[in-house]
Scaffold this motif. Structure first.
Motif, mmCIF file in Angstrom:
data_model
loop_
_atom_site.group_PDB
_atom_site.id
_atom_site.type_symbol
_atom_site.label_atom_id
_atom_site.label_comp_id
_atom_site.label_asym_id
_atom_site.label_seq_id
_atom_site.Cartn_x
_atom_site.Cartn_y
_atom_site.Cartn_z
ATOM 1 N N ARG A 1 43.283 36.254 50.696
ATOM 2 C CA ARG A 1 43.740 37.620 50.933
ATOM 3 C C ARG A 1 43.008 38.235 52.125
ATOM 4 N N ALA A 2 41.713 37.974 52.245
ATOM 5 C CA ALA A 2 40.945 38.506 53.373
ATOM 6 C C ALA A 2 41.422 37.908 54.692
ATOM 7 N N ARG B 1 40.537 35.627 46.787
ATOM 8 C CA ARG B 1 39.916 36.661 47.607
ATOM 9 C C ARG B 1 39.786 36.218 49.061
ATOM 10 N N HIS B 2 39.428 34.956 49.265
ATOM 11 C CA HIS B 2 39.317 34.414 50.632
ATOM 12 C C HIS B 2 40.676 34.432 51.330
ATOM 13 N N VAL C 1 39.132 32.907 41.576
ATOM 14 C CA VAL C 1 38.967 34.277 42.076
ATOM 15 C C VAL C 1 38.493 34.274 43.529
#
Length: 138
Positions: free
Chosen positions: A129-130, A126-127, A122
């Protein structure tokens, strides 16, 4: 002004060996002990592995700020050749699996270790995508 080193020293071999010996001893105790010992060691190792997995994933994300981390292979910035936190998190997952299987008597209890690996996936997604969102052309 204090600047952190570009590359952190790698974990010494004796610490890596200790990180392998202790989980093997715990797994043996969980397997050969009573069901209560297996359950306590399994749940305890599951909690510790979950926390260490989050710590290791956040460290990799922080070290690679502004860079995408590939799903397969090494991240672009890896300041430690061997990361003791990731090693112990994986070892805790093995101890949790052995303890829970010994306590319940069912091999399906091994699925309880999946939460140890979920935070890594996860936080990795998330990293990435950011980082992708930061690099978009407006």
């Amino acid at each position: 002004m204090s600047v952190p080193p570009e590359e952190w020293p790698s974990t010494p071999v004796w610490k890596s060996s200790l990180a392998a010996v202790v989980p093997v001893a715990c797994a043996g105790l969980a397997w050969l002990g009573t069901a209560v010992v297996g359950l306590v060691l399994g749940v305890g190792a599951l909690v510790v592995g979950l926390v260490l997995s989050v710590v290791a994933a956040r460290r990799v994300s922080r070290e690679n700020a502004g860079r995408r981390v590939p799903w397969w292979g090494e991240p672009p910035v890896r300041r430690r050749h061997h990361d003791l936190v990731q090693s112990v998190a994986g070892s805790c997952a093995v101890v949790a699996a052995v303890g829970l299987v010994a306590a319940t008597g069912s091999w399906w209890a091994m699925l309880a270790v999946v939460p140890v690996f979920v935070p890594d996936v996860v936080l990795h997604a998330r990293h990435n995508r950011a980082v992708r969102r930061e690099n978009r052309v407006q």
